[in-house]
Enzyme design. Structure first.
Site, PDB file in Angstrom:
ATOM      1  CG  HIS A  74      -0.449   0.252   2.511  1.00 12.24           C
ATOM      2  ND1 HIS A  74      -0.297  -0.736   3.457  1.00 12.24           N
ATOM      3  CD2 HIS A  74      -0.028   1.394   3.102  1.00 12.24           C
ATOM      4  CE1 HIS A  74       0.182  -0.207   4.576  1.00 12.24           C
ATOM      5  NE2 HIS A  74       0.366   1.079   4.377  1.00 12.24           N
ATOM      6  CG  ASP A 118      -0.103  -4.013   2.731  1.00  5.64           C
ATOM      7  OD1 ASP A 118       0.482  -3.501   1.749  1.00  5.64           O
ATOM      8  OD2 ASP A 118      -0.480  -3.358   3.714  1.00  5.64           O
ATOM      9  N   GLY A 209       2.953   6.393   9.142  1.00  2.00           N
ATOM     10  CA  GLY A 209       4.340   6.622   8.735  1.00  2.00           C
ATOM     11  C   GLY A 209       5.250   5.443   8.999  1.00  2.00           C
ATOM     12  CB  SER A 211       2.857   1.874   6.317  1.00  2.68           C
ATOM     13  OG  SER A 211       1.595   1.675   6.878  1.00  2.68           O
ATOM     14  N   GLY A 212       5.255  -0.299   6.054  1.00  2.00           N
ATOM     15  CA  GLY A 212       6.341  -0.795   5.217  1.00  2.00           C
ATOM     16  C   GLY A 212       7.622  -1.059   5.967  1.00  2.00           C
TER      17      GLY A 212
END
Length: 257
Positions: A74, A118, A209, A211-212
């Site tokens: 995402h 994801d 922030g 995420s990933g």
């Protein structure tokens, strides 16, 4: 009020980069991820910041080798390589480090808003120069056990409406079984075999922030930040279980080297 949907912990998502607000950095918020502490310089040399052109930090990621970054799907959906840069080699969003340009973006068969599959990969246009502050991390091909302490790092907000910390934050959290995750989650139907969850207590966890970014156990990458109920409200955070996507990661890199 919590809305009836999983709320993404990405700072910014699949909209035009021109419409994105610039995240405000605040030097006063340097003591937690939510509930964490400032990471020691060089303690997470694999951590990168995905920067949107003109808007700064958007998501986290991890260097798998000198050409590839693992992140959340995402964080990539709706963007082109020219929309972003990858910052490596610094714990600070204000100084130090080197910027690298991507040339290819890859994401799995991502399903929104369930956050299934994801997970994504970024191929850099040139090889990263490793140093004491820039290193790759090996990802685990074995599933991380439940009830173990793992490390989360990121530049996510310190609260749902808080500022983005200038310095990288670090937090130790504890893994759950998927059964426990579903039992404690507001949205158990969104937890599948490709996820690993963590929870310690209210006031600790991932936020916008993060995420990933990486979840690490015994020096290996075991999770990629996917979702949460922002932020640190006492519900589980969900991560893509890296071992589950091992074949996709390996094959994607091998076929696009």
């Amino acid at each position: 009020m919590l809305q009836k949907a999983f709320v993404i912990v990405a700072a910014l998502l699949v909209v035009s980069a021109a419409k994105l607000p610039k995240l405000v950095l605040d030097d006063n918020y340097v003591n937690r991820v939510v509930g964490g502490e400032v990471a020691k310089n060089g303690s997470a040399p694999y951590q990168v910041s995905l920067q949107l052109s003109g808007h700064g930090h958007n998501c986290g990621g991890s260097l798998l080798n000198n050409r590839w970054v693992l992140t959340a799907a995402h964080c990539l959906v709706g963007y082109k390589p020219s929309d972003m840069q990858v910052l490596v080699g610094t714990n600070s969003l204000k100084e130090g480090g080197q910027l690298y340009k991507p040339d290819r973006l890859f994401h799995h068969n991502y399903v929104s808003p369930q956050f299934n599959n994801d997970i994504g990969l970024i191929r850099l246009a040139e090889t990263v120069q490793f140093s004491e502050l820039v290193q790759s991390i090996e990802y685990s091909e074995k599933a991380v056990p439940a009830n173990v302490t793992v490390r989360l790092t990121g530049w996510g907000r310190t609260s749902a409406d808080g500022s983005v910390p200038t310095l990288l934050q670090s937090l130790n959290v504890v893994t759950l079984t998927n059964e426990d995750c579903k039992a404690k989650s507001l949205y158990p139907e969104h937890v599948d075999v490709g996820h690993v969850c963590t929870l310690t207590r209210s006031g600790e966890g991932a936020c916008n922030g993060d995420s990933g970014g990486p979840l690490v156990y015994e020096e290996k990458l075991v999770g990629v930040v996917n979702f949460g109920i922002p932020c640190g409200l006492g519900y589980p955070d969900g991560f893509a279980r890296v071992s589950y996507y091992h074949d996709w990661i390996r094959t994607t890199m091998a076929n696009n080297s």
